[in-house]
Design a protein around this motif. Structure first.
Motif, short mmCIF file in Angstrom:
data_model
loop_
_atom_site.label_atom_id
_atom_site.label_comp_id
_atom_site.label_asym_id
_atom_site.label_seq_id
_atom_site.Cartn_x
_atom_site.Cartn_y
_atom_site.Cartn_z
N GLN A 76 0.81 -1.21 0.00
CA GLN A 76 0.00 0.00 0.00
C GLN A 76 0.85 1.27 0.00
O GLN A 76 0.56 2.22 -0.73
N VAL A 77 1.91 1.28 0.77
CA VAL A 77 2.76 2.48 0.88
C VAL A 77 3.39 2.82 -0.46
O VAL A 77 3.34 3.97 -0.92
N SER A 78 3.99 1.83 -1.12
CA SER A 78 4.66 2.11 -2.40
C SER A 78 3.64 2.41 -3.50
O SER A 78 3.91 3.23 -4.39
N ALA A 79 2.45 1.77 -3.45
CA ALA A 79 1.41 2.06 -4.45
C ALA A 79 0.94 3.50 -4.31
O ALA A 79 0.78 4.22 -5.31
N VAL A 80 0.70 3.94 -3.07
CA VAL A 80 0.27 5.33 -2.84
C VAL A 80 1.36 6.29 -3.29
O VAL A 80 1.07 7.33 -3.90
#
Length: 235
Positions: A76-80
């Motif tokens: 989630q962090v890298s996608a955001v």
């Protein structure tokens, strides 16, 4: 891992500072971006997986969070973070568009709306208003959906076109997400309806631009549809 964290990442940053992204491979660009979202891990393999999945850096940045998270190693962090990079760039592009003063012809219009719709994943209608000297007075999205998909708020469209008393011409645009840049029968009927509606108010419909996946279409520039605009006195 120590060598990668303290050595390779530093070399990537220095490469970017020296040659810019033009001198880097696509996977190196993605790798450098991922170093800011994924600490203490070799992200070369993840960068290459992203490219293999989406085909280009641009497509990676345009992908949805769910699509990105389907790639092993992307959470989630890298996608955001990747979405944020795209959205910041798009926001800057839109601000630059707002500083544009005039649209000289259909090519200018196509380029303008190509930028405006970059990364827009749902169908949206936009209206651009001009004064008598072709100066852009405003350009904004009116509603989501078009023709037979979602009812367009005609009253809002009229309000946007007439809230500035200097408006004498308008141009409309909409996109076909994951589709061709070509008008459907509903698009043509909608164009004629709007043209006639504005004609009653002595406002000229200059063009209807359709933004597709890989192209941008100007109805006014097409021999098949140009007559609709000439008939009402468009110049």
């Amino acid at each position: 891992m120590e060598d990668y964290n303290s050595g390779h990442r530093k070399r990537l940053r220095e490469m970017y500072r020296t040659v810019g992204i033009e001198g880097m491979n696509d996977y190196q660009v993605l790798e450098l971006l991922l170093t800011y979202a994924i600490p203490r891990k070799d992200v070369r393999v993840i960068a290459k997986k992203l490219l293999k999945t989406f085909g280009s850096v641009e497509n990676v940045l345009l992908a949805s969070p769910n699509q990105l998270e389907s790639v092993e190693g992307i959470g989630q962090v890298s996608a955001v973070f990747l979405n944020l990079v795209h959205d910041v760039n798009r926001s800057i592009s839109l601000e630059r568009l707002k500083s544009s003063k005039t649209i000289q012809g259909s090519e200018d219009a196509r380029e303008y709306f190509k930028e405006m719709y970059l990364g827009v994943k749902i169908e949206k209608l936009a209206v651009m208003c001009f004064d008598n000297s072709d100066k852009i007075l405003s350009c904004d999205f009116v509603s989501e959906g078009m023709s037979n998909t979602v009812t367009v708020d005609i009253r809002r469209l009229i309000t946007m076109a007439t809230e500035k008393t200097e408006t004498t011409k308008v141009m409309i645009a909409h996109n076909h997400p994951n589709g061709l840049a070509f008008p459907s029968a509903d698009d043509v009927n909608f164009t004629l309806k709007i043209r006639d509606l504005f004609s009653v108010m002595n406002i000229e419909l200059r063009d209807h631009i359709i933004v597709g996946d890989n192209a941008v279409f100007s109805m006014r520039s097409s021999p098949e549809y140009n007559y609709y605009f000439r008939k009402r006195g468009a110049t």
